[in-house]
Design a protein around this motif. Sequence first.
Motif, PDB file in Angstrom:
ATOM      1  N   ILE A 113       0.853  -1.365  -0.025  1.00 22.93           N
ATOM      2  CA  ILE A 113       0.036   0.078  -0.272  1.00 22.93           C
ATOM      3  C   ILE A 113       0.833   1.243   0.143  1.00 22.93           C
ATOM      4  O   ILE A 113       0.700   2.288  -0.688  1.00 22.93           O
ATOM      5  CB  ILE A 113      -0.962  -0.032   1.116  1.00 22.93           C
ATOM      6  N   ASP A 114       2.000   1.343   0.697  1.00 19.72           N
ATOM      7  CA  ASP A 114       2.647   2.444   0.957  1.00 19.72           C
ATOM      8  C   ASP A 114       3.581   2.683  -0.384  1.00 19.72           C
ATOM      9  O   ASP A 114       3.593   3.722  -0.733  1.00 19.72           O
ATOM     10  CB  ASP A 114       3.743   2.247   1.961  1.00 19.72           C
ATOM     11  N   HIS A 115       4.050   1.656  -1.191  1.00 16.20           N
ATOM     12  CA  HIS A 115       4.440   1.545  -2.168  1.00 16.20           C
ATOM     13  C   HIS A 115       3.741   2.157  -3.295  1.00 16.20           C
ATOM     14  O   HIS A 115       3.851   3.419  -4.068  1.00 16.20           O
ATOM     15  CB  HIS A 115       5.240   0.376  -2.731  1.00 16.20           C
ATOM     16  N   ALA A 116       2.390   1.652  -3.416  1.00 16.81           N
ATOM     17  CA  ALA A 116       1.476   2.117  -4.395  1.00 16.81           C
ATOM     18  C   ALA A 116       1.048   3.563  -4.316  1.00 16.81           C
ATOM     19  O   ALA A 116       0.998   4.209  -5.295  1.00 16.81           O
ATOM     20  CB  ALA A 116       0.248   1.210  -4.214  1.00 16.81           C
ATOM     21  N   MET A 117       0.816   4.020  -2.956  1.00 17.48           N
ATOM     22  CA  MET A 117       0.212   5.178  -2.652  1.00 17.48           C
ATOM     23  C   MET A 117       1.049   6.327  -2.588  1.00 17.48           C
ATOM     24  O   MET A 117       0.836   7.336  -2.355  1.00 17.48           O
ATOM     25  CB  MET A 117      -0.527   5.079  -1.458  1.00 17.48           C
ATOM     26  N   THR A 118       2.446   5.965  -2.672  1.00 15.80           N
ATOM     27  CA  THR A 118       3.618   7.087  -2.180  1.00 15.80           C
ATOM     28  C   THR A 118       3.509   8.286  -3.100  1.00 15.80           C
ATOM     29  O   THR A 118       4.030   9.407  -2.664  1.00 15.80           O
ATOM     30  CB  THR A 118       5.023   6.341  -2.320  1.00 15.80           C
ATOM     31  N   GLY A 119       2.866   8.281  -4.269  1.00 15.23           N
ATOM     32  CA  GLY A 119       3.170   9.422  -5.109  1.00 15.23           C
ATOM     33  C   GLY A 119       1.752  10.416  -4.852  1.00 15.23           C
ATOM     34  O   GLY A 119       1.712  11.363  -5.679  1.00 15.23           O
ATOM     35  N   ASN A 120       0.906   9.727  -4.242  1.00  9.62           N
ATOM     36  CA  ASN A 120      -0.525  10.589  -4.127  1.00  9.62           C
ATOM     37  C   ASN A 120      -0.392  11.406  -2.760  1.00  9.62           C
ATOM     38  O   ASN A 120      -0.328  10.600  -1.492  1.00  9.62           O
ATOM     39  CB  ASN A 120      -1.612   9.527  -3.944  1.00  9.62           C
ATOM     40  N   ILE A 121      -0.085  12.643  -2.706  1.00  7.72           N
ATOM     41  CA  ILE A 121       0.016  13.549  -1.668  1.00  7.72           C
ATOM     42  C   ILE A 121      -1.407  14.048  -1.103  1.00  7.72           C
ATOM     43  O   ILE A 121      -2.330  14.294  -1.870  1.00  7.72           O
ATOM     44  CB  ILE A 121       0.760  14.624  -2.091  1.00  7.72           C
ATOM     45  N   CYS A 122      -1.529  14.030   0.213  1.00  3.62           N
ATOM     46  CA  CYS A 122      -2.579  14.450   1.024  1.00  3.62           C
ATOM     47  C   CYS A 122      -2.131  15.604   1.855  1.00  3.62           C
ATOM     48  O   CYS A 122      -1.384  15.088   2.730  1.00  3.62           O
ATOM     49  CB  CYS A 122      -3.506  13.355   1.545  1.00  3.62           C
ATOM     50  N   ARG A 123      -2.800  16.726   1.778  1.00  8.06           N
ATOM     51  CA  ARG A 123      -2.104  17.849   2.577  1.00  8.06           C
ATOM     52  C   ARG A 123      -2.777  17.676   3.856  1.00  8.06           C
ATOM     53  O   ARG A 123      -2.564  18.511   4.940  1.00  8.06           O
ATOM     54  CB  ARG A 123      -2.459  19.309   1.787  1.00  8.06           C
TER      55      ARG A 123
END
Length: 150
Positions: free
Chosen positions: A122-132
Amino acid sequence: MLLLEVNGTAHQVEADPETPLLWVLRDELGLTGTKYGCGVAQCGACTVHVDGQPRRACTTPLKAVAGKHVTTIEGVASKAAKAVQAAWVKLDVVQCGYCQSGQIMTAVALLEQKPKPSDVDIDHAMTGNICRCATYQRIRAAIHEASKAL
Ligand code: FES
Ligand code: FES
């Protein structure tokens, strides 16, 4: 004139082939669920699927999606997508919401490829999605929740 298929519908688009897909989705087709964040492939807010793979629409030129299947947040409807939507609601993931269509598109693509992802997956897949708003913990929990339904 370019032929574009978005959410199962064919569109003829008058635009330069180098035009970013995001501009056409939002300004020509009215699909404003896909968001503009950074414009340089750094935040993930503009994530769509191209032939099932997550892609940054802000840096994907139209010519790269000719003849391919583009899916946006308005059209994503697979079993994984329904599981993700239900988990997002159940765990109340969203805060301001701006990043969330991109988060959901990336999460759906992950679960379609790997229905039982680990935390590392999950961390690998989601790493490029930033949430402020820093909803990362709820996103991870919601992906695990969605995976239970798959
Ligand atoms: S707007 Fe495309 S990655 Fe940020
Ligand atoms: S929910 Fe606000 S930026 Fe992610």
